[in-house]
Design a protein around this motif. Sequence first.
Motif: not given
Length: 480
Positions: A308-313, A464-466, A470-474
């Motif tokens: 979640l943090t990486l998504e907005t970085a 797990g992070l990958a 993917r589930e977040l659409g990144v």
Amino acid sequence: MTAAVVIKYAIELVAVLLLALGIKGLSKVRSARAANQIAAVALALAVLGVLINFLSTSGIDASAWLWIIGGTVVGGLLGAITSQRVPMTAMPETVALFNGCGGMSSLLVALGVALDPLAGSDGEGTGALVAGISIVVSVFVGAITFSGSVVAMGKLQGWLDTPAWMQSKLRHVINIGLAAFSLVAAIALIASGGDQGLWLLVIGSSLLGIGVTLSIGGADMPVVISLLNSYSGVAAAAAGFVVGSQMLIVAGAMVGAAGLILTQVMCNAMNRSLVNVLFGGALGASASAADQGEYQGITSCSAEECALTLETAQRVVFVPGYGLAVAQAQHILREVAELLEAQGIDVAYAIHPVAGRMPGHMNVLLAEADVPYEQLIEMETINPEFPRTDVVIVLGANDVVNPQARNDSTSPLYGMPVLNVEEATTVFVVKRGLSAGYAGIKNSLFERPNTSMVFGDAKKVLSGLAQELRELGVGKAKVG
């Protein structure tokens, strides 16, 4: 000068030039593979030159050909098998073993000439003195290199631990005694002009290599490996004088000088002198009780929270360490980085000079996963960028990211240049637990308010992070 000798010198000249070109090519990742191949051709030419010289002088009988061909086949097979089967995590041990093989080769060459004076005798006077000194240097340095490299390999592999008595002052007395013993044997060998004192020199030098290396802590292994590499070059150069090979002299001098330069670079990166590394014992020997106390205020999180943090970085920096190598997680790390890059996030890798267990360990590890070389950024260049970095992910590194190296004058790490990861907005540390690094002290980074621990094996955490990304659409536009 016979035609065969002229051909030999011409071949050796070409070999030396090719070797220099190969070593120069190793300075860049893109040209390293081709440079290795060029250097291999140079060494093959050097062997050819030696065989031509032998054939033109005394010839080689059938039994000698059996040894030459047999040794070539066995050595080639072992090299091919090793290159295919040794995992990247075991590369430091392999490099240490190769250094030992180089030292043993020089030792055997010198032993052969010492036991058969006709093989390398230059007559009497100055020539005989130079030959005797060359034999002594080759035997002394070669034996130290071999035995020391075997010990270094055993320590890296986890087969050997430093005995308690080797961490006391007694070790200095023992090593000084062995050095004096070797010196007496060397003088006897030179004075006799034959093989008197030869085996005593071999025994004393071998034990000295064990004694010096066995007491060195694991944190100093990058320095030890580069120093042993230099030793192998010095031994090879001395062997070149023993058998009259210009190629060996030049190649050994190059390796010896390069190893010494690299050793000094490693010492500077650790803010320690070479004398302190060799005779000061393990890095963490002076750690205080406070350095080894319990952690306070640790924050932990899951791979989902990290995603979640990486998504907005906007900018993410990975800091690889030996834990990444142990987990063999370099490929899944590259996959995570590609997901982030597809999202338009700037990705880089911070490389500390002594991260891992040998010089350049992290560079080689990441190159295996096809990480672009441009993304591997050295410590001096990346440190000013951390205040402008949104997320730092530390993967198995410990001492090289410990702020105590800058802030705590009582810490054993104080003065050692480290990566200033705590200056980033958010820091995630991927680690199996809270165990200390090689320095044997707490890492105050773990207690920082902007640091979160992600406990677990690096490969499992990154997998797990990958999945969460993917589930977040990144990265969906590129990968999904």
